[in-house]
Write a protein that holds these residues in place. Structure first.
Motif, short mmCIF file in Angstrom:
data_model
loop_
_atom_site.label_atom_id
_atom_site.label_comp_id
_atom_site.label_asym_id
_atom_site.label_seq_id
_atom_site.Cartn_x
_atom_site.Cartn_y
_atom_site.Cartn_z
N THR A 15 0.75 -1.33 0.06
CA THR A 15 -0.09 0.03 -0.09
C THR A 15 0.85 0.96 0.08
O THR A 15 1.93 1.08 0.57
N THR A 16 0.26 2.18 -0.42
CA THR A 16 0.99 3.57 -0.46
C THR A 16 1.36 4.03 0.87
O THR A 16 2.61 4.36 1.09
N TRP A 17 0.59 3.79 1.96
CA TRP A 17 1.13 4.19 3.33
C TRP A 17 2.05 3.35 3.76
O TRP A 17 3.20 3.82 4.51
N ALA A 21 5.78 4.87 4.85
CA ALA A 21 6.26 4.51 6.04
C ALA A 21 7.57 4.09 6.20
O ALA A 21 8.74 4.37 6.93
#
Length: 302
Positions: A15-17, A21
């Motif tokens: 995921t992009t997050w 991170a």
């Protein structure tokens, strides 16, 4: 489900997050801890370079490799089909890695080699290799693979490029750089990030982007001095009038960055059109055979 399916399934979702991170963790080591360690050297620029690069960057790189092994993200982080093998081939994109290699090469004659002891040169070479490996691993490797899993190439290009530009803000703020200069720096480095994106895609290999990045930083650091490493990445814009060849290369790269954005957008449009056609073909085929057209997935990584 087979045993191999379980082994190949990622432990951590792409995921992009998650990608952002990971980039943030690298930023903590490279920028925050790098500046903290570098400040311990006082006025010794060589010691500052060593402390800010040789300690935090290897730790961050190892953490990135451990994450990839644990996450089971596979070879998509490291390699992909080179753009010249795709349809349309877009041969003009080959000019981007060529220009990116020529840019530091044309600056070699103006580099004050005589003013740099061999030990200093060696220290900078190793340090910039760490920078190239670390930044490309996290931004054009982990972050790119994470964004691409959920979005098209244009979003992938923009997110990785902007994140790359913003990642250098910490060092500038730490050094007390004015806000207007920071904005220019972020814009310039985001453009560089988009070009490194194409270096990876055209070559199909992350290590190529690492090598080009390391070589570019190495020449800039040696030309400006290790203590002005951050400024060296943007100060070259002020020297365009002094070197027509360098100015020409920089202008061509700016044009290539803009056209690259358009090319990524057109690629996404072709991908969406192909998926619609595949969906229509699948629906038509199942309707002809009398088989329900439900359960057919046309999604996948671009």
């Amino acid at each position: 489900m087979s045993v191999h399916d379980g082994l190949d399934r990622p432990r951590v979702p792409r995921t992009t997050w998650v990608g952002l991170a990971a980039a943030a963790v690298y930023l903590v080591f490279a920028a925050v801890l790098g500046n903290v360690f570098g400040a311990l050297a006082g006025d010794d620029e060589s010691a500052e370079f060593v402390l800010s690069h040789y300690i935090p960057l290897p730790i961050a790189i190892v953490l990135g490799l451990v994450f990839l092994r644990y996450a089971r993200w596979g070879c998509g982080v490291w390699a992909e089909a080179p753009t010249p093998t795709l349809r349309p081939r877009r041969w003009w994109l080959v000019s981007i890695p060529v220009l990116m290699v020529l840019l530091p090469l044309v600056q070699l004659p103006a580099t004050p080699w005589g003013a740099r002891p061999f030990g200093t040169v060696l220290v900078v070479v190793i340090g910039t290799i760490l920078v190239g490996v670390g930044e490309e691993l996290f931004f054009r490797g982990i972050l790119l693979d994470a964004v691409r899993a959920r979005h098209g190439e244009l979003v992938t290009l923009l997110v990785t490029a902007i994140a790359f530009g913003l990642a250098h803000v910490v060092g500038s703020i730490w050094a007390g750089v004015p806000a207007a200069a920071i904005l220019f720096q972020v814009t310039f480095l985001a453009m560089n990030g988009s070009l490194y994106y194409w270096v990876r895609r055209v070559s199909g290999r992350l290590w190529v982007a690492m090598a080009v990045h390391a070589m570019t930083d190495c020449v800039l650091y040696l030309a400006a001095g290790p203590s002005r490493a951050t400024d060296a990445l943007t100060d070259q814009q002020d020297d365009r009038s002094a070197d027509p060849l360098l100015a020409t290369l920089q202008i061509l790269l700016i044009i290539a960055a803009v056209v690259g954005l358009v090319s990524a957008a057109r690629e996404d449009r072709r991908t969406r059109r192909l998926r619609r056609e595949q969906t229509a073909d699948t629906t038509t085929g199942t309707a002809t055979t009398g088989t329900p057209a439900t359960g057919t997935s046309t999604t996948g990584r671009p």
